[in-house]
Design a protein around this motif. Structure first.
Motif, PDB file in Angstrom:
ATOM      1  N   UNK A  99     -44.522 -12.568  36.395  1.00 38.50           N
ATOM      2  CA  UNK A  99     -44.055 -13.897  36.806  1.00 38.50           C
ATOM      3  C   UNK A  99     -42.938 -13.686  37.828  1.00 38.50           C
ATOM      4  N   UNK A 100     -42.513 -14.746  38.489  1.00 37.36           N
ATOM      5  CA  UNK A 100     -41.401 -14.630  39.436  1.00 37.36           C
ATOM      6  C   UNK A 100     -40.163 -14.091  38.735  1.00 37.36           C
ATOM      7  N   UNK A 101     -39.932 -14.593  37.543  1.00 38.32           N
ATOM      8  CA  UNK A 101     -38.770 -14.169  36.765  1.00 38.32           C
ATOM      9  C   UNK A 101     -38.848 -12.669  36.464  1.00 38.32           C
ATOM     10  N   UNK A 102     -40.008 -12.190  36.022  1.00 31.64           N
ATOM     11  CA  UNK A 102     -40.159 -10.755  35.730  1.00 31.64           C
ATOM     12  C   UNK A 102     -40.024  -9.901  36.985  1.00 31.64           C
ATOM     13  N   UNK A 103     -40.387 -10.487  38.128  1.00 34.58           N
ATOM     14  CA  UNK A 103     -40.292  -9.731  39.391  1.00 34.58           C
ATOM     15  C   UNK A 103     -38.862  -9.749  39.944  1.00 34.58           C
ATOM     16  N   UNK A 104     -37.972 -10.465  39.261  1.00 34.59           N
ATOM     17  CA  UNK A 104     -36.553 -10.443  39.661  1.00 34.59           C
ATOM     18  C   UNK A 104     -36.203 -11.417  40.783  1.00 34.59           C
ATOM     19  N   UNK A 105     -36.962 -12.505  40.890  1.00 35.31           N
ATOM     20  CA  UNK A 105     -36.669 -13.521  41.916  1.00 35.31           C
ATOM     21  C   UNK A 105     -35.630 -14.484  41.333  1.00 35.31           C
ATOM     22  N   UNK A 106     -34.388 -14.322  41.760  1.00 38.92           N
ATOM     23  CA  UNK A 106     -33.301 -15.142  41.212  1.00 38.92           C
ATOM     24  C   UNK A 106     -33.016 -16.284  42.192  1.00 38.92           C
ATOM     25  N   UNK A 107     -32.940 -17.499  41.655  1.00 41.24           N
ATOM     26  CA  UNK A 107     -32.746 -18.664  42.527  1.00 41.24           C
ATOM     27  C   UNK A 107     -31.531 -19.483  42.068  1.00 41.24           C
ATOM     28  N   UNK A 112     -37.468 -27.663  41.484  1.00 41.85           N
ATOM     29  CA  UNK A 112     -38.580 -28.063  42.364  1.00 41.85           C
ATOM     30  C   UNK A 112     -38.345 -27.772  43.853  1.00 41.85           C
ATOM     31  N   UNK A 113     -37.111 -27.423  44.224  1.00 48.54           N
ATOM     32  CA  UNK A 113     -36.846 -27.011  45.604  1.00 48.54           C
ATOM     33  C   UNK A 113     -35.788 -25.919  45.614  1.00 48.54           C
ATOM     34  N   UNK A 114     -35.942 -24.950  44.735  1.00 44.20           N
ATOM     35  CA  UNK A 114     -34.880 -23.942  44.576  1.00 44.20           C
ATOM     36  C   UNK A 114     -34.879 -22.953  45.735  1.00 44.20           C
ATOM     37  N   UNK A 115     -33.731 -22.327  45.931  1.00 43.52           N
ATOM     38  CA  UNK A 115     -33.566 -21.307  46.975  1.00 43.52           C
ATOM     39  C   UNK A 115     -33.400 -19.949  46.339  1.00 43.52           C
ATOM     40  N   UNK A 116     -34.039 -18.945  46.921  1.00 40.84           N
ATOM     41  CA  UNK A 116     -33.854 -17.579  46.412  1.00 40.84           C
ATOM     42  C   UNK A 116     -32.465 -17.113  46.836  1.00 40.84           C
ATOM     43  N   UNK A 117     -31.679 -16.641  45.851  1.00 43.64           N
ATOM     44  CA  UNK A 117     -30.358 -16.157  46.239  1.00 43.64           C
ATOM     45  C   UNK A 117     -30.213 -14.650  46.042  1.00 43.64           C
ATOM     46  N   UNK A 118     -31.114 -14.071  45.286  1.00 40.23           N
ATOM     47  CA  UNK A 118     -31.035 -12.631  45.064  1.00 40.23           C
ATOM     48  C   UNK A 118     -32.392 -12.129  44.579  1.00 40.23           C
ATOM     49  N   UNK A 119     -32.681 -10.878  44.883  1.00 36.76           N
ATOM     50  CA  UNK A 119     -33.922 -10.293  44.343  1.00 36.76           C
ATOM     51  C   UNK A 119     -33.577  -8.989  43.651  1.00 36.76           C
ATOM     52  N   UNK A 120     -34.007  -8.875  42.412  1.00 35.61           N
ATOM     53  CA  UNK A 120     -33.792  -7.630  41.645  1.00 35.61           C
ATOM     54  C   UNK A 120     -35.165  -7.103  41.244  1.00 35.61           C
ATOM     55  N   UNK A 140     -42.067 -19.160  42.590  1.00 31.18           N
ATOM     56  CA  UNK A 140     -41.248 -19.389  41.395  1.00 31.18           C
ATOM     57  C   UNK A 140     -40.184 -18.326  41.230  1.00 31.18           C
ATOM     58  N   UNK A 141     -39.165 -18.692  40.473  1.00 29.11           N
ATOM     59  CA  UNK A 141     -38.109 -17.740  40.162  1.00 29.11           C
ATOM     60  C   UNK A 141     -37.420 -18.157  38.886  1.00 29.11           C
ATOM     61  N   UNK A 142     -36.247 -17.578  38.689  1.00 36.30           N
ATOM     62  CA  UNK A 142     -35.469 -17.932  37.507  1.00 36.30           C
ATOM     63  C   UNK A 142     -34.021 -18.138  37.952  1.00 36.30           C
ATOM     64  N   UNK A 143     -33.374 -19.156  37.388  1.00 32.92           N
ATOM     65  CA  UNK A 143     -31.994 -19.420  37.793  1.00 32.92           C
ATOM     66  C   UNK A 143     -31.040 -18.610  36.923  1.00 32.92           C
ATOM     67  N   UNK A 144     -29.764 -18.595  37.307  1.00 35.31           N
ATOM     68  CA  UNK A 144     -28.774 -17.885  36.504  1.00 35.31           C
ATOM     69  C   UNK A 144     -28.660 -18.511  35.113  1.00 35.31           C
TER      70      UNK A 144
END
Ligand code: ADP
Ligand code: ASP
Ligand code: MG
Length: 408
Positions: A99-107, A112-120, A140-144
């Motif tokens: 998933x985006x979260x497992x791939x480290x896409x942090x937003x 519904x209109x999130x911005x990527x702020x970091x990738x781990x 998709x991603x995951x927020x803090x």
């Protein structure tokens, strides 16, 4: 350590439509891997699935909670990732869906209109290290706050290019149902040409102006490490496609394409003397609270210090537009006029406003055909008009004929 170059391949909704399409995509991935690349794949939800989810949610309420929408919408990309991974495994090519979260896409937490702020991308790298192909659910991603978020319509392109940049990939190949970026949408214009190459800014402006083929937000990430984006066709993976790369400073003024946004809501605002700033502030606050995505905002002082202005709201990117417009009517009444039968048509190209002739010629064309426009805006890469929706295709075709087909 495996030193093969990393390449990110992104497959859109039409490429993932059914089992046969997924098998075809799996073959492209396997072939790329066997040609000596470390391959990372990003996939979209199957064609029309995201629209279907939105429709279903809206059958309950016109303003579903954005957090819940993200839980719903992100599932489409997870289904695609898992199916492609299973298809690849069955062909003897080990793969792992993430998933985006497992791939480290942090937003951020703008649901519904999130911005990527970091990738781990630890798990992506770990898979590559094991010789397993990671298949990442795009969009998709995951927020803090550990909430699942989505990146806005067409957002899988953003996932792909952001990952490519973070992994310092050689290229990011975006596969869709067209062989690259054309001078206009081949679906509505005849005689379009494929563009060999585009600068980052030109592509970003084409996307902002509505050309769906690549999300404009993805280009921002390409600029960070000069990642080369190669837009290609899934059905003809050996076709030439279009390269989007750093051409800045190397091109003279030109028009590269015509783009359109079919459904925009135009909000025209009149404010009364003295209260204009407060009204504007309240309006902006309402939009922020409702998560409204707007484009082309312009305000200017009118007679007696009253402000007037307009905002263009792309309807496709605002699944809750009806309910926002309703709150607008409740809170602002006749101060805000809402016009819903307009489109936006734009001419795109480097230094476009350095040549007044482009502007004059387009105004003349509109005048000759008696096509009224509700607005006109320019930037150094774009001239945008707001014609009635009923005449949008005519304007796109007219501009294409005049500026692309006959100017060379
Ligand atoms: P995907 O589902 O693969 O992400 P999209 O539907 O988002 O694909 O984008 C591809 C579509 O973009 C094409 O089918 C085409 O109709 C549309 N499009 C709009 N403008 C352009 C353009 N200038 N060049 C190519 N395609 C365009
Ligand atoms: N599935 C999402 C959409 O339809 C994201 C994407 O296709 O890139 O907007
Ligand atoms: Mg797309």
């Amino acid at each position: 350590m495996n030193e093969n170059p990393v390449v990110v391949l992104k497959f859109g909704g039409t490429s993932m439509a059914d089992a046969d399409h997924i098998r075809h995509v799996a073959r492209i991935v396997a072939q790329k891997k066997s040609s000596g690349h470390r391959v990372v794949v990003v996939v979209s939800a199957r064609a029309r699935q995201t629209d279907g989810f939105i429709e279903e949610a809206r059958s309950f309420t016109l303003h579903p909670e954005p957090r819940e929408m993200d839980m719903l919408l992100s599932s489409g990309e997870r289904i695609s990732a898992a199916l492609l991974s299973i298809a690849l495994d069955s062909m003897g090519c080990p793969a792992r869906a993430l998933s985006g979260s497992q791939a480290g896409i942090i937003t951020d937490d703008n649901h519904t209109n999130a911005r990527i702020i970091e990738i781990r991308p630890y798990r992506v790298l770990q898979a590559l290290e094991e010789g397993v192909t990671p298949i990442v659910g795009g969009f998709q991603g995951v927020s803090f706050k550990k909430e699942i978020t989505t990146l806005g319509r067409g957002g899988s392109d953003v996932t792909a290019v952001a990952l490519a940049s973070a992994l310092e990939a050689e290229t990011c190949e975006i596969y869709s149902d067209v062989d690259g970026v054309f001078t206009a949408d081949p679906r509505i214009v005849e005689n379009t040409r494929r563009l060999e190459e585009l600068s980052y800014q030109e592509m970003q402006e084409m996307g902002e102006a509505g050309a769906r083929v690549l999300h404009p937000g993805s280009v921002e990430f390409a600029k960070i490490k000069n990642t080369v984006i190669h837009a290609k066709s899934t059905m003809e993976p050996d076709g030439a496609g279009t390269f989007i790369h750093n051409l800045e400073g190397r091109i003279k003024p030109r028009i590269v394409g015509v783009a359109y946004e079919e459904k925009v809501a135009l909000l025209q605002v009149d404010a009364e003397n003295g209260t204009e700033m407060e009204r504007l502030f309240r309006l902006a606050e309402l939009f922020e609270r409702k998560g409204l995505k707007t484009k082309q905002i312009s305000f200017h002082p009118g007679p007696m210090r009253a402000l007037s202005g307009s905002l263009v709201v792309p309807e496709k990117e605002n699944y809750h537009i009806e309910s926002v417009l309703e709150s607008l009517r409740d809170s602002f009444g006749s101060v805000v006029r809402i016009l819903r039968d307009y489109s936006a048509v734009s001419l795109i190209g480097t230094g476009i406003t350095e040549r007044y002739q482009y502007l004059l010629d387009s105004l003349e064309l509109l005048q000759q055909r008696q096509i009224p426009v509700a607005g006109l805006q320019t930037s150094s890469f774009r001239i945008s008009f707001l014609p009635p929706r009923s005449r949008m295709s005519e304007v796109v075709q007219l501009f294409h004929k005049r500026f692309i087909e006959t100017d060379r």
